[in-house]
Enzyme design. Sequence first.
Site, mmCIF file in Angstrom:
data_model
loop_
_atom_site.group_PDB
_atom_site.id
_atom_site.type_symbol
_atom_site.label_atom_id
_atom_site.label_comp_id
_atom_site.label_asym_id
_atom_site.label_seq_id
_atom_site.Cartn_x
_atom_site.Cartn_y
_atom_site.Cartn_z
ATOM 1 N N ARG A 297 -9.258 7.886 -0.587
ATOM 2 C CA ARG A 297 -10.209 8.294 0.464
ATOM 3 C C ARG A 297 -11.116 9.405 -0.039
ATOM 4 O O ARG A 297 -10.715 10.211 -0.885
ATOM 5 C CB ARG A 297 -9.445 8.776 1.700
ATOM 6 C CG ARG A 297 -8.960 7.642 2.584
ATOM 7 C CD ARG A 297 -8.403 8.181 3.896
ATOM 8 N NE ARG A 297 -8.078 7.098 4.800
ATOM 9 C CZ ARG A 297 -8.956 6.580 5.683
ATOM 10 N NH1 ARG A 297 -10.173 7.057 5.783
ATOM 11 N NH2 ARG A 297 -8.579 5.590 6.471
ATOM 12 N N GLU B 13 -10.811 -9.373 2.800
ATOM 13 C CA GLU B 13 -9.552 -9.022 3.469
ATOM 14 C C GLU B 13 -9.872 -8.867 4.950
ATOM 15 O O GLU B 13 -10.717 -8.049 5.330
ATOM 16 C CB GLU B 13 -8.962 -7.725 2.894
ATOM 17 C CG GLU B 13 -7.641 -7.369 3.590
ATOM 18 C CD GLU B 13 -6.861 -6.256 2.915
ATOM 19 O OE1 GLU B 13 -6.855 -6.198 1.659
ATOM 20 O OE2 GLU B 13 -6.259 -5.451 3.643
ATOM 21 N N HIS C 154 -5.632 3.533 -1.567
ATOM 22 C CA HIS C 154 -6.957 3.827 -0.989
ATOM 23 C C HIS C 154 -7.292 5.269 -1.339
ATOM 24 O O HIS C 154 -6.699 6.197 -0.791
ATOM 25 C CB HIS C 154 -6.877 3.624 0.531
ATOM 26 C CG HIS C 154 -8.163 3.860 1.255
ATOM 27 N ND1 HIS C 154 -8.278 3.694 2.612
ATOM 28 C CD2 HIS C 154 -9.387 4.242 0.831
ATOM 29 C CE1 HIS C 154 -9.520 3.965 2.998
ATOM 30 N NE2 HIS C 154 -10.209 4.317 1.924
ATOM 31 N N GLU D 108 -8.684 0.438 -2.948
ATOM 32 C CA GLU D 108 -9.553 0.438 -1.764
ATOM 33 C C GLU D 108 -10.505 1.622 -1.889
ATOM 34 O O GLU D 108 -10.076 2.745 -2.200
ATOM 35 C CB GLU D 108 -8.714 0.562 -0.497
ATOM 36 C CG GLU D 108 -7.833 -0.655 -0.278
ATOM 37 C CD GLU D 108 -7.045 -0.607 1.010
ATOM 38 O OE1 GLU D 108 -6.754 -1.672 1.561
ATOM 39 O OE2 GLU D 108 -6.708 0.509 1.467
ATOM 40 N N THR E 183 -8.432 3.346 8.976
ATOM 41 C CA THR E 183 -9.607 2.473 8.899
ATOM 42 C C THR E 183 -9.657 1.638 10.175
ATOM 43 O O THR E 183 -8.936 0.656 10.315
ATOM 44 C CB THR E 183 -9.513 1.577 7.649
ATOM 45 O OG1 THR E 183 -9.184 2.406 6.541
ATOM 46 C CG2 THR E 183 -10.817 0.860 7.378
ATOM 47 N N ASN F 269 0.858 -1.182 0.000
ATOM 48 C CA ASN F 269 0.000 0.000 0.000
ATOM 49 C C ASN F 269 0.903 1.244 0.000
ATOM 50 O O ASN F 269 1.674 1.457 0.946
ATOM 51 C CB ASN F 269 -0.909 -0.032 1.239
ATOM 52 C CG ASN F 269 -1.876 1.138 1.261
ATOM 53 O OD1 ASN F 269 -1.515 2.262 0.922
ATOM 54 N ND2 ASN F 269 -3.095 0.886 1.679
ATOM 55 N N ARG G 105 -6.948 12.510 1.355
ATOM 56 C CA ARG G 105 -5.854 12.931 2.236
ATOM 57 C C ARG G 105 -4.505 12.379 1.774
ATOM 58 O O ARG G 105 -3.471 12.865 2.191
ATOM 59 C CB ARG G 105 -6.132 12.542 3.685
ATOM 60 C CG ARG G 105 -6.080 11.069 3.947
ATOM 61 C CD ARG G 105 -6.276 10.750 5.409
ATOM 62 N NE ARG G 105 -7.638 10.983 5.846
ATOM 63 C CZ ARG G 105 -8.171 10.382 6.924
ATOM 64 N NH1 ARG G 105 -7.455 9.573 7.656
ATOM 65 N NH2 ARG G 105 -9.420 10.612 7.255
HETATM 66 C C1 LIG Z 1 -8.026 0.200 4.458
HETATM 67 C C2 LIG Z 1 -6.673 0.364 4.997
HETATM 68 O O1 LIG Z 1 -6.347 -0.224 5.984
HETATM 69 C C3 LIG Z 1 -5.725 1.192 4.248
HETATM 70 O O2 LIG Z 1 -6.393 2.054 3.450
HETATM 71 C C4 LIG Z 1 -4.544 1.852 4.845
HETATM 72 O O3 LIG Z 1 -4.457 1.752 6.159
HETATM 73 C C5 LIG Z 1 -4.325 3.262 4.273
HETATM 74 O O4 LIG Z 1 -3.958 4.208 5.163
HETATM 75 P P1 LIG Z 1 -4.936 5.091 6.089
HETATM 76 O O5 LIG Z 1 -5.905 4.174 6.732
HETATM 77 O O6 LIG Z 1 -3.970 5.688 7.035
HETATM 78 O O7 LIG Z 1 -5.621 6.096 5.207
HETATM 79 N N1 LIG Z 2 -5.842 -2.950 3.706
HETATM 80 C C1 LIG Z 2 -4.730 -2.736 4.543
HETATM 81 C C2 LIG Z 2 -3.693 -1.959 3.843
HETATM 82 O O1 LIG Z 2 -3.791 -1.711 2.670
HETATM 83 C C3 LIG Z 2 -2.486 -1.494 4.568
HETATM 84 O O2 LIG Z 2 -2.739 -1.138 5.884
HETATM 85 P P1 LIG Z 2 -1.511 -0.496 6.716
HETATM 86 O O3 LIG Z 2 -0.342 -1.446 6.605
HETATM 87 O O4 LIG Z 2 -1.217 0.820 6.077
HETATM 88 O O5 LIG Z 2 -2.042 -0.393 8.112
#
Ligand SMILES: CC(=O)[C@@H](O)[C@H](O)COP(=O)(O)O
Ligand SMILES: NCC(=O)COP(=O)(O)O
Length: 247
Positions: free
Chosen positions: A53, A159, A51, A78, A109, A15, A57
């Site tokens: 959002r 997931e 993700h 996401e 999240t 991610n 952000r």
């Molecule tokens: C769903 C999730 O867990 C991810 O999207 C990840 O953690 C991205 O970072 P933020 O949750 O900090 O936006």
């Molecule tokens: N879906 C979880 C993800 O994409 C990563 O989460 P994190 O490692 O940033 O907490």
Amino acid sequence: MSSVLNPAHLRLGVNIDHVATIRNARGGLHPDPARAAQIVAQAGGDGITVHLREDRRHIVDGDIQRVQDATGLPVNLEMAATQEMLEIALRHRPHAACIVPERREERTTEGGLDAAGLHNQLAPIVGRLTEAGVRVSLFIGPEPHQIAAAMKLGAPVVELHTGEYAHATGPDVATELRRIADMAALAAKNGIEPHAGHGLTYENVQPIAAIPQIAELNIGHYLIGEAIFTGLEASIAKMRALMDEVR
Ligand SMILES: CC(=O)[C@@H](O)[C@H](O)COP(=O)(O)O
Ligand SMILES: NCC(=O)COP(=O)(O)O
């Protein structure tokens, strides 16, 4: 043998949201998430997760195509279960879309999607994405009624949110791990491919990676944080090695 029953290789989706968080701190173009995606590919990552959002952000709309074009790796988008996000996903048709709960004021999240309670809202979104050839995943807590709800929705992937495991201390660690292992087994038994992610680190990844039914981990914040000290390629390679040690 089907990948649900015996995933030969535990995939690592990286991610890269928080590369964009750092970029956005100055409003310019550096560091570029598309360049991070290329490094993920070089480091042996199996996929890219972003993700988008609702408050933008970190990743912003224009990043999606650039990240998709940067490598041949599958992109997992996401997204909240909203009309706006559905339209964006249908425009980009990523390899996968993981539907996540979103609360604007949250820091991250914090829990899983209520797939059971939101069935009527989720069903058309899952249907439209599936028709468009996007592999739908639901980001759920490790609870039997959420697996049942994912089955009812026809989602091919769940997931499992590992946040509670990651934050647990003492005997609660084993309890949370057992919940995730049991739900991974239940999902796989019912033909759903289990993934896991959130809050995973070098210290806590191995017990999750050792759960045999889990086919993919998505890891972000910790890897990007470690990359500040060791470089992104090295942080991914170390996570990959830890995962491989237990599979
Ligand atoms: C769903 C999730 O867990 C991810 O999207 C990840 O953690 C991205 O970072 P933020 O949750 O900090 O936006
Ligand atoms: N879906 C979880 C993800 O994409 C990563 O989460 P994190 O490692 O940033 O907490």
